[in-house]
Design an enzyme around this catalytic site. Structure first.
Site, PDB file in Angstrom:
ATOM      1  N   HIS A 159       0.239  19.735 109.730  1.00 37.60           N
ATOM      2  CA  HIS A 159       0.915  18.866 110.704  1.00 37.60           C
ATOM      3  C   HIS A 159       0.015  17.672 111.059  1.00 37.60           C
ATOM      4  CE1 HIS A 159       3.498  18.311 114.457  1.00 37.60           C
ATOM      5  NE2 HIS A 159       2.430  17.578 114.733  1.00 37.60           N
ATOM      6  N   GLU A 160      -1.270  17.959 111.346  1.00 38.12           N
ATOM      7  CA  GLU A 160      -2.194  16.881 111.737  1.00 38.12           C
ATOM      8  C   GLU A 160      -2.526  15.972 110.554  1.00 38.12           C
ATOM      9  OE1 GLU A 160      -2.372  16.516 114.769  1.00 38.12           O
ATOM     10  OE2 GLU A 160      -1.718  18.531 115.308  1.00 38.12           O
ATOM     11  N   HIS A 197       0.069  13.439 110.132  1.00 43.20           N
ATOM     12  CA  HIS A 197      -0.081  12.340 111.095  1.00 43.20           C
ATOM     13  C   HIS A 197      -0.963  11.234 110.508  1.00 43.20           C
ATOM     14  CE1 HIS A 197       1.889  13.272 114.863  1.00 43.20           C
ATOM     15  NE2 HIS A 197       1.359  14.476 114.936  1.00 43.20           N
ATOM     16  N   CYS A 236       5.288  18.597 118.851  1.00 46.21           N
ATOM     17  CA  CYS A 236       4.292  17.532 118.676  1.00 46.21           C
ATOM     18  C   CYS A 236       4.116  16.810 120.010  1.00 46.21           C
ATOM     19  CB  CYS A 236       4.788  16.560 117.615  1.00 46.21           C
ATOM     20  SG  CYS A 236       3.677  15.183 117.294  1.00 46.21           S
ATOM     21  N   LEU A 237       2.874  16.564 120.408  1.00 51.21           N
ATOM     22  CA  LEU A 237       2.628  15.878 121.688  1.00 51.21           C
ATOM     23  C   LEU A 237       3.205  14.459 121.685  1.00 51.21           C
ATOM     24  CD1 LEU A 237      -1.043  17.018 122.467  1.00 51.21           C
ATOM     25  CD2 LEU A 237       1.080  17.918 123.442  1.00 51.21           C
ATOM     26  N   GLN A 269      -2.670   9.573 117.212  1.00 56.64           N
ATOM     27  CA  GLN A 269      -1.920   9.999 118.407  1.00 56.64           C
ATOM     28  C   GLN A 269      -2.591   9.528 119.693  1.00 56.64           C
ATOM     29  OE1 GLN A 269      -1.443  14.352 117.161  1.00 56.64           O
ATOM     30  NE2 GLN A 269       0.424  13.916 118.305  1.00 56.64           N
ATOM     31  N   GLY A 302      -3.603  20.807 118.433  1.00 56.54           N
ATOM     32  CA  GLY A 302      -4.103  19.901 117.397  1.00 56.54           C
ATOM     33  C   GLY A 302      -3.788  18.483 117.814  1.00 56.54           C
TER      34      GLY A 302
HETATM   35 ZN    ZN Z   1       2.018  16.041 116.069  1.00 51.84          ZN
END
Ligand code: ZN
Length: 188
Positions: free
Chosen positions: A138-139, A142, A96-97, A51, A46
């Protein structure tokens, strides 16, 4: 394929509530294509627009690499709104990236109902559970400027303080392109 740098913990745009998408023009289509490339290259499932430094209410998901979810289609969610959360909550490990190499158990509702627009600006409402509900929450967070580490026990968070400081100083090795400054923002 166009890879965009991924913003890191400490970058300002990750703490910003992003703006609604008013129109899906060629720039937005390009952004979405690049987000998929960037996410897959980094091994993510995701990715939210902030991000990659874009101040837009968009996230993309592809969980087809996860065992048991091989038939899942990639999803593009524009201007998403979670309209219902289940009372039942479950604990699940998240990463998380934008916070490389850190994982923690996070408690969240097991299922959600979400409304969003696709890239043709057609409105959809979906009720999802388990992994998809987890990734979407989660997204979605963000896009509201929230991170999964905001939801974990303070005791565990104390242990994360030092590694988080290293990420924010870029004192880490990451296998995918990352932003080079805290002020990084993609011009759209
Ligand atoms: Zn993340």
């Amino acid at each position: 394929m166009s890879l965009l740098p991924i913003t890191l913990y400490g970058d300002k745009i990750l703490r910003k509530k992003v703006s609604e998408v008013k129109q899906v023009d060629n720039e937005i289509i390009q952004l979405i294509t690049d987000m998929f490339d960037t996410m897959r290259n980094a091994g993510g499932i995701g990715l939210a627009a902030n991000q990659v430094g874009a101040n837009k209410s968009i996230f993309v998901i592809d969980i087809s690499n996860v065992e048991g979810y091989e038939n899942s289609k990639p999803l593009i969610l524009i201007n998403p709104e979670i309209i219902n959360y289940s009372k039942e909550k479950i604990i699940f490990e998240e990463g998380c990236l934008s916070i490389p190499d850190m994982r923690a158990e996070v408690e969240r509702p097991e299922s959600i109902t979400i409304s969003y627009y696709d890239s043709d600006l057609k409105e959809h409402t979906l009720t999802v559970k388990k992994l998809l509900a987890r990734v979407m929450q989660h997204e979605y967070d963000h896009l509201k400027g929230k991170l999964f580490i905001d939801l974990i026990d303070s005791e565990i968070k104390i242990k994360m303080k030092e590694p988080l400081a290293k990420i924010s100083k870029r004192d880490i090795a990451v296998e995918y392109p990352v932003s080079t400054s805290k002020d990084y923002q993609l011009v759209l």
